[in-house]
Structures are given as C-alpha cells and as structure tokens.
Write an enzyme that holds these catalytic residues in place. Structure first.
Site, PDB file in Angstrom:
ATOM      1  CE  LYS A 200      -3.295  -2.952   0.051  1.00  8.93           C
ATOM      2  NZ  LYS A 200      -4.131  -3.447   1.108  1.00  8.93           N
TER       3      LYS A 200
HETATM    4  C1  LIG Z   1      -5.031  -4.632   1.490  1.00  8.46           C
HETATM    5  C2  LIG Z   1      -6.504  -4.612   1.520  1.00  8.46           C
HETATM    6  C3  LIG Z   1      -7.242  -5.045   2.642  1.00  8.46           C
HETATM    7  C4  LIG Z   1      -6.630  -5.741   3.813  1.00  8.46           C
HETATM    8  O1  LIG Z   1      -5.614  -5.070   4.424  1.00  8.46           O
HETATM    9  P1  LIG Z   1      -4.524  -5.872   5.301  1.00  8.46           P
HETATM   10  O2  LIG Z   1      -3.782  -4.760   5.948  1.00  8.46           O
HETATM   11  O3  LIG Z   1      -3.688  -6.670   4.339  1.00  8.46           O
HETATM   12  O4  LIG Z   1      -5.251  -6.729   6.273  1.00  8.46           O
HETATM   13  C5  LIG Z   1      -8.612  -4.872   2.619  1.00  8.46           C
HETATM   14  N1  LIG Z   1      -9.254  -4.356   1.555  1.00  8.46           N
HETATM   15  C6  LIG Z   1      -8.588  -3.988   0.447  1.00  8.46           C
HETATM   16  C7  LIG Z   1      -9.350  -3.413  -0.696  1.00  8.46           C
HETATM   17  C8  LIG Z   1      -7.196  -4.114   0.385  1.00  8.46           C
HETATM   18  O5  LIG Z   1      -6.543  -3.763  -0.720  1.00  8.46           O
END
Ligand SMILES: *Cc1c(COP(=O)(O)O)cnc(C)c1O
Length: 401
Positions: A200
């Site tokens: 991210k």
């Molecule tokens: C990355 C992501 C998540 C989950 O996040 P984590 O930190 O990996 O648990 C949830 N929703 C979307 C759309 C994502 O891209």
C-alpha cells in the site's frame, strides 16, 4: 516498428524485456524510517506506547478527520468497523465483489450476511443504483471500496445510507491521499478504513487505521481492538491502578509502537509518493492510449485517484489470446503483473456458503476476465516504467488479430 513475432516472446523462448522480475507493488524504506524504528526499539515502549497516538493524530490531521484509531492490520480495522457499525447476526451489509476478500469477510466475522452489488463499467466501483436495489429491512451498512485508488461514488452512497439509516464503511485501503470533489478520502464517510501492508502507499509492516468524525464510533473502535476492555493500560499503570472492566467481546488488534513509528516516518513521504504514482499513470496513459485492444483505467473529473493499482482491461475481441495467455507472456518478460480481483462471490468459500454459480454479477465477472494490473509503485525508475511499456507493446502486438 516491426511486428513482434510469436517467436520473439520470452514465453516462447525469446529474450525477455528485462532480466529480473519487476513486482507490481513494493515498499520503500529509507534511512530515516530505519532510524525512527531503532529509536523505538531502544525505548521503554515497543507495543502500545506514545507512538501509537502520535501516528493516529498524524493520520487524522492528514485526512482531515476528528479521530483515527489504529489496528494491527487493515483486515482487523475492517472487522472493528463492522462491530462499531453494529453489524450482527441476522443483518446484511452491501459491498462490491470487485475487492480483496477481507472487505466481505468482515461482515461474516460479525455473523452477518454480505450482499454483493454489481459495479460501474468505467471505474469498477460499486454502482449506487445496484446498491439501492439490494437494500432490505435487514441492511445495516454499505461498504464501498475505492478500487485501485479511485474514490467510489461517495455522495450517492452516503445519500442512500442517510435515507435508509445505514452506516457507510469506506474501504480506502487503496486510496490514502485520494480526493473526491476536493475533499480528502478519510473525512467523507461514517468510517474510512486504511491498510499499511507493504504494497500500500505507506507501510507499518502490518497495520491499519479507521478514521471517523463520530466520537461514539471512535470509542467502540478502541474498545474492540483491546479485548473490549475500557480504558488504557498505560494510563492505569501511570495512575497506579489495577482495576479494569471488560464490557464487550473484543480482540487483540493493537498496532505496535514499532509499527507506528515507521508509519509516522512513512506518512511524511506520502505526498511525494502520490506525485510519482500520478506521473507514472500519465506516462502509461500516453504510451497506451492508441492501442485499441487496451481499455485504460479512467479518472473521473471530480476525483484525484491515489493510483494504488494500474489495472488495464483487454478487449478480447481484438486479440488472439486470452487474459491468461497475455498474463503468462508478460510474466515471462519479467513484468510482475497481477490480477485484481477474482470477484469475491466466485471464491469456493462463498460459492459453498451462498450457492453462487457465476453469472450473478455480470459486470464484475466480465471485468475479471479481462483485467491485468501493471506494476505501479512510487519507487519505479524511468527504466522500470519503460520496461513495462515495451513489454506490453511487444506482447499485445504479437497477439493482435
Ligand atoms: C489490502 C486490503 C485489505 C486488507 O488489508 P490488510 O492490511 O492486508 O489486512 C482490505 N481491503 C482492500 C481493498 C485491500 O486492498
């Protein structure tokens, strides 16, 4: 340019465009990040100490929300938001099939039913008309995703929610730094969820955050991440108190001081990161806009996308290959393409639980058949971007009808 022959493709034994795999996303950790984390490791608090609230304050001020509550992951943050929204057994919540399964799983964690609504053809975001059709007396919440970093139709969705007394939990795990009609994502819906997974925009290793303007929701979020226990252990220790009360069932979903320190340092670089992603998106657009078999991601005029992903779609009518074959050919060129996403209702767990057979969400399913995510992260060099462009042109050219 000479038309690339099938024999030139790396997948057929030709020379790949680059010698090492370029991933679709990657974190950047600099010396300042490392020094900040090392300082925490040498301090008294490595779990829930002063860095947690410092990071929460920095996030709230960045997105323009009154409160920010941190979590051990984006998934934990989604679960807590579902709890705070009061989603429980017998309830329904409406979400998009075009997402990572965690978005819908948080509804199941609360023993409620995820109800999917189909998406808009251009942005692949939840279609507000489809959502309206799925609202029942059992509906508690709407959970849009800002797919690829492009904010969902937040005005229409929030209006629907207001009219029906629903809560909006915006999954903005792709969209830290995006804006919608000039407003920051994170300050628009009842609750907005972010993830700090390394792919991210900014990372804490694992981590997540919920932002909200609602004091009551913020209190429920804090309760949920610490076993349902009222108050703060650090405060109790400082005051020499031992008594505490657990008033609801919660979890250990706390973010550490180690992660928070990294997050504080990473957040300072968000603006540069967004600038570079927007630059890469415009270079891709310029390079691919005259290739008729590629459908490029749109950016509606009222938004600024955060460009977490760069998902292109193939016009299969103009190509001699399937998405799987184009994908394999790009991977062989050492371009780390990916697919976002397999629609959630098509996963075996959801098929078994709810009897989905495919065909229920035709726009999402058709998009899935055609989607390929190209590498998109701020540390990509000019040479990396050129490699992606050359590989896409080479592969698409060789599969042209
Ligand atoms: C990355 C992501 C998540 C989950 O996040 P984590 O930190 O990996 O648990 C949830 N929703 C979307 C759309 C994502 O891209």
């Amino acid at each position: 340019m000479k038309k690339a022959g099938a024999g030139d493709l790396a997948v057929n034994g030709g020379c790949p465009v680059r010698s090492t795999l370029l991933p679709y996303g990657h974190q950047t950790i600099d010396k300042e990040d490392i020094d900040t984390v090392v300082d925490v490791l040498r301090s008294d608090w490595i779990t829930t100490g002063p860095k947690v609230s410092e990071f929460e304050d920095a996030m709230a001020s960045r997105v323009g929300s009154k409160y920010a509550v941190s979590f051990s992951s984006g998934t934990a943050a989604l679960h807590a938001a579902a709890f705070a929204a009061g989603i429980g057994p017998g309830d329904e919540a409406i979400t998009t099939p075009m997402t990572f399964c965690a978005t819908a799983n948080c509804i199941l964690y609360q023993r409620a039913k995820p109800v999917f609504a189909d998406i808009s053809r251009d942005t692949l975001n939840l279609d507000p008309d489809e959502v309206a059709n799925r609202i029942t007396p059992k509906t508690k919440a709407i959970i849009p995703v800002d797919y690829s970093g492009h904010p969902a139709e937040l005005d229409a969705l929030n209006k629907l929610a207001q009219d029906h007394g629903l809560i909006v939990i915006e999954d903005a795990c792709h969209a830290l730094g995006a804006t919608y009609k000039g407003r920051q994502v994170g300050s628009i819906s009842n609750m907005t969820v972010f993830s700090f997974h390394p792919v991210k925009h900014i990372t804490t290793g694992e981590g997540g955050m919920v932002t909200t303007d609602d004091k009551e929701l913020a209190a429920r979020l804090s309760l949920f991440r610490n076993h349902g226990i009222v108050g703060d252990a650090r405060q109790r220790q400082a005051n020499g108190q031992w008594y505490y009360e657990m008033v609801s069932l919660g979890y250990n979903y706390r973010l550490t001081d180690i992660g928070s320190a990294l997050g504080i340092s990473q957040l300072k670089k968000l603006d540069d990161n967004l600038l570079r992603r927007r630059e890469i998106a415009s270079i891709y657009r310029a390079a691919f806009s005259d290739i008729s078999s590629l459908i490029l991601p749109v950016e509606r005029p009222e938004v600024a996308s955060a460009w977490h992903l760069y998902p292109i779609r193939l016009d299969l009518d103009l190509l001699t290959a399937t998405r799987a074959e184009v994908f394999q050919a790009l991977r062989a060129e050492n371009i780390g393409v990916n697919v976002h996403y397999i629609p959630v209702h098509m996963h075996p767990y959801y098929r078994n639980l709810f009897g989905y057979e495919g065909g229920e969400y035709p726009i999402a399913e058709a998009a899935y058949e055609r989607l390929i995510s190209l590498p998109m992260f701020h540390a990509m060099t000019k040479a990396d971007v050129d490699d992606v462009i050359n590989a896409v042109k080479k592969v698409i050219e060789s599969f042209r009808k």
